[in-house]
Motif scaffolding. Structure first.
Motif, PDB file in Angstrom:
ATOM      1  N   ARG A   1       0.851  -1.192   0.000  1.00 15.64           N
ATOM      2  CA  ARG A   1       0.000   0.000   0.000  1.00 15.64           C
ATOM      3  C   ARG A   1       0.882   1.236   0.000  1.00 15.64           C
ATOM      4  O   ARG A   1       1.911   1.290   0.658  1.00 15.64           O
ATOM      5  N   LYS A   2       0.429   2.234  -0.730  1.00 12.11           N
ATOM      6  CA  LYS A   2       1.134   3.517  -0.814  1.00 12.11           C
ATOM      7  C   LYS A   2       0.115   4.613  -0.516  1.00 12.11           C
ATOM      8  O   LYS A   2      -0.901   4.721  -1.201  1.00 12.11           O
ATOM      9  N   ALA A   3       0.380   5.386   0.505  1.00 13.39           N
ATOM     10  CA  ALA A   3      -0.538   6.462   0.892  1.00 13.39           C
ATOM     11  C   ALA A   3       0.098   7.817   0.585  1.00 13.39           C
ATOM     12  O   ALA A   3       1.307   7.911   0.384  1.00 13.39           O
ATOM     13  N   CYS A   4      -0.726   8.852   0.542  1.00  7.93           N
ATOM     14  CA  CYS A   4      -0.228  10.209   0.315  1.00  7.93           C
ATOM     15  C   CYS A   4      -1.136  11.170   1.074  1.00  7.93           C
ATOM     16  O   CYS A   4      -2.341  11.198   0.852  1.00  7.93           O
ATOM     17  N   TYR A   5      -0.554  11.923   1.985  1.00 11.94           N
ATOM     18  CA  TYR A   5      -1.312  12.852   2.816  1.00 11.94           C
ATOM     19  C   TYR A   5      -1.097  14.281   2.329  1.00 11.94           C
ATOM     20  O   TYR A   5      -0.219  15.007   2.794  1.00 11.94           O
TER      21      TYR A   5
ATOM     22  N   GLU B   1       2.239  -0.062  -5.953  1.00  7.02           N
ATOM     23  CA  GLU B   1       1.652  -1.214  -5.280  1.00  7.02           C
ATOM     24  C   GLU B   1       1.794  -2.444  -6.160  1.00  7.02           C
ATOM     25  O   GLU B   1       1.601  -2.395  -7.371  1.00  7.02           O
TER      26      GLU B   1
ATOM     27  N   SER C   1       6.236  -0.408   7.497  1.00  4.11           N
ATOM     28  CA  SER C   1       6.081   0.803   6.694  1.00  4.11           C
ATOM     29  C   SER C   1       7.353   1.623   6.735  1.00  4.11           C
ATOM     30  O   SER C   1       8.056   1.648   7.749  1.00  4.11           O
TER      31      SER C   1
ATOM     32  N   ARG D   1       4.213  10.320   2.713  1.00  2.19           N
ATOM     33  CA  ARG D   1       3.881   9.297   1.722  1.00  2.19           C
ATOM     34  C   ARG D   1       4.287   7.918   2.219  1.00  2.19           C
ATOM     35  O   ARG D   1       5.161   7.273   1.645  1.00  2.19           O
TER      36      ARG D   1
END
Length: 101
Positions: free
Chosen positions: A10-14, A33, A84, A90
């Motif tokens: 999973r790759k998140a971006c805030y 991903e 993580s 990110r």
């Protein structure tokens, strides 16, 4: 030493945190991903980000040396861990798994 499979899960971006706190940068982590890397023991896989490696490498080393159950029953597969990277803007989640071959 065992080889260890590293999968980008999973790759998140805030964006809200980026706009408020981060200086503009041209290039960030480009992993996608589903990408898979193979670590040969303690050696960082080719094209794997150094900053992510600095976070996950102790866990990769433990699994490559035969370590199991790193978090005392947390993972269904005792020869794995979900780790993580340390990028607060990110974060990327990696599934690391010892390869029994």
């Amino acid at each position: 030493m065992k080889k260890v499979k590293i999968t980008v899960m999973r790759k998140a971006c805030y964006e809200d945190l980026i706009s408020k706190y981060e200086n503009p940068i041209e290039h960030a982590c480009d992993v996608e991903e589903g990408e898979v890397y193979i670590a040969n023991g303690w050696n960082r896989p080719e094209n794997f980000y150094e900053s992510a490696w600095s976070t996950i490498s102790p866990f990769v080393l433990a699994l490559s040396c035969g370590g199991e159950d790193i978090y005392d029953g947390w993972m269904k597969n005792k020869k794995s861990a979900m780790i993580s990277c340390n990028d607060g803007f990110r974060p990327v989640s990696f599934l690391i798994e010892a390869i029994d071959k």
